[in-house]
Scaffold this motif. Structure first.
Motif: not given
Length: 579
Positions: A124-132
């Motif tokens: 669940l790392g770097n959630l802000y980079q998940d486009a959806e």
């Protein structure tokens, strides 16, 4: 679909709240206790249940029926854990509406996309980079991010395919873990956790996870401001009691730690140091309880001017173990006299609540409800231990079981000064007004120190600890165990440990001995000074073996430091930390 609509949908998923007759409420002023303590307290006092609750910052949010909101608001200002509670109805996003299948599908797909079944790791790392997640507005604010995480954890808990041992939460700009606190409930067996590259700056930010991850072995917190604090390592060890590796560095001896946590002990219902003590103690207890239930005056000849008697109320109990009829145990008759040293901090109050001599003891007896014990009828619900006590040339008897209150006290307890409202504020653990007094079953622990005297006996010390009724309560108490020596496979008796974690301590001259039993393989690695320190801490704190050892180790084997650490954190320790 705009971001605001998604927030509404996600709030519904997070709370599993699809019914239209629910309203969202908030509660403030609860921080001196745990979330579960608050929920239990509200349920007892208001008869209303707050459902699907979660913590966000200094506020607990949850749901009650729409028709119950007005009733709940009537309790604004009620005292809890030293503070006045503030209830509010919450309008806006998250307070109604149905969850859509699209949102659920999105979150479930995200979970499985981030899960590695081979390593049992959830990334669940770097959630802000998940486009959806970004495109659907699920990370637009801290509030929506918190709701999204709560929804993820609820979904994960219902997915048996997700066998998670490791979680990565790095690179998320977290300043605290309040928004992700439910990780501990979803994955209580978690072994590895990464919080690297966030913005966590205070140890207090991790308090919601204190003693929650009971199996966490490895933790990574590097590149957070907190990692630069001088007491960083010791604080992490306090929060996570089984931590072995911190930021890729070994901080504990894992073999020694495992030995402490796997001490080969077995519970047993009865323990007698020898057969003579066994028969004598059974005879004593049977006759004592008979007079206690029928005519307490007949007992007064057993107490001398130096004899001591005290009562302690321990209102903590796992809710799932209490029968429905006893969900709200009342301790009103006992609280004015309670000498629970976790609740009573004043030395003067502790001394006042210790009855010394026949007159004071008789007065305290009269201020307690009349009872009926069932030792003869239901012996399986009682546990008895007896051992010699050479300090006074006598022996100690400890009895665990239950009684039924059959009538109110003979007299009202007026010994202790202070108004009723003051007592309510000081002893906020199950107390209700005198108009709400009710009689019920109670579980108890009672310890007598018996001294032979001229062909008879006297009671040097008598301690009664009263607890909410729990069926088979003796099973829950690590009172006396047989220890099997792993080297010889030979059983031998362990030293007796005190049973009332919250009860008052006996004076040194008359008290029941609190001797810590250390497994041989651990004992061999400790110096005599360390062993003496462990026993001293055990006597002072009444912590069980594993927590006593952890306290000593985390305090650098400094007794004064350990005592201060215990005093500062005692209210945050779980019940199973005590013997």
């Amino acid at each position: 679909m705009n971001g605001f609509g998604n927030v509404n949908q996600l709030g519904s998923v997070a709370q599993q709240h699809q019914a239209q007759n629910k309203s969202k409420i908030s509660v403030r002023g609860w921080q001196n206790a745990t979330q579960q303590d608050l929920l239990n307290f509200v349920s007892r006092k208001t008869r209303l249940a707050i459902q699907n609750s979660y913590v966000q910052g200094d506020t607990i949010y949850g749901y009650v029926g729409r028709h119950e909101v007005a009733e709940l608001l009537k309790f604004n200002g009620i005292r809890f854990a030293g503070n006045a509670l503030k209830f509010e109805a919450v309008d806006g996003p998250g307070n109604g509406g149905g969850a859509t299948s699209n949102t659920i599908t999105l979150l479930r797909n995200f979970l499985f996309k981030r899960y590695n079944a081979h390593t049992k790791m959830l990334d669940l790392g770097n959630l802000y980079q998940d486009a959806e997640l970004v495109q659907n507005g699920l990370l637009s604010t801290m509030s929506t991010q918190s709701k999204m995480f709560l929804a993820l954890m609820k979904l994960a808990a219902n997915e048996p395919q997700l066998v998670v041992e490791s979680v990565n939460l790095s690179n998320n700009n977290f300043k605290d873990v309040n928004g992700i606190s439910t990780l501990a409930q979803t994955f209580p067996e978690l072994k590895n956790l990464c919080l690297a590259n966030n913005q966590i700056a205070r140890f207090h930010s991790l308090d919601v996870w204190k003693n929650k991850f009971r199996h966490l072995r490895e933790l990574v917190v590097m590149n957070n401001p907190i990692a630069n604090e001088p007491n960083y390592r010791s604080e992490m060890l306090k929060i996570f009691p089984r931590l072995v590796i911190l930021d890729n560095t070994v901080v504990r001896d894992e073999n020694k730690l495992n030995a402490v946590y796997s001490m080969p002990m077995r519970l047993q219902q009865f323990f007698f140091e020898d057969s003579t003590l066994g028969s004598s103690s059974i005879d004593f207890v049977t006759k004592f309880l008979g007079f206690w239930d029928t005519d307490k005056k007949q007992l007064m000849g057993l107490y001398t001017p130096q004899s001591q008697f005290s009562v302690s109320v321990d209102s903590s109990v796992p809710a799932t173990t209490v029968p429905d009829s006893d969900q709200s145990p009342v301790f009103s008759y006992y609280l004015p006299s309670s000498r629970n040293i976790i609740k009573v901090s004043s030395e003067k109050s502790k001394q006042e609540r210790l009855a010394v001599g026949p007159e004071a003891i008789s007065n305290l007896f009269k201020a307690l409800p009349n009872t009926k014990h069932f030792l003869q009828e239901q012996p399986g619900n009682y546990s008895l231990q007896t051992w010699s006590y050479s300090q006074v040339g006598g022996f100690a008897i400890t009895l665990h079981g239950f009684f039924k209150e059959i009538s109110k006290p003979e007299v009202e307890n007026t010994k202790f000064s202070g108004s009723s409202s003051n007592r309510h504020r000081r002893y906020n653990h199950g107390h209700q007004s005198s108009s709400q007094n009710k009689l019920s079953k109670k579980s108890f622990d009672r310890t007598w120190i018996i001294v032979p005297s001229q062909g008879s006996v006297i009671i040097a010390s008598d301690l009664l600890t009263v607890r909410p009724y729990v069926a088979g309560a003796w099973i829950k108490k690590n009172v006396v165990e047989n220890v099997v020596d792993p080297n010889t496979n030979t059983p031998h008796h362990a030293q007796i440990t005190d049973t009332s974690a919250a009860g008052p301590a006996f004076p040194q001259s008359m008290g029941a001995p609190l001797v810590l039993q250390i497994p041989p393989e651990v004992q061999s690695k400790l110096s005599p000074i360390q062993l003496e320190l462990l026993n001293g801490l055990h006597q002072h704190t009444k912590l069980n073996a594993e927590y006593t050892y952890m306290l000593a180790e985390q305090s650098g084997w400094d007794y004064d430091v350990a005592v201060k650490s215990f005093q500062s954190s005692v209210n945050n320790l779980p019940r199973n930390a005590f013997v």
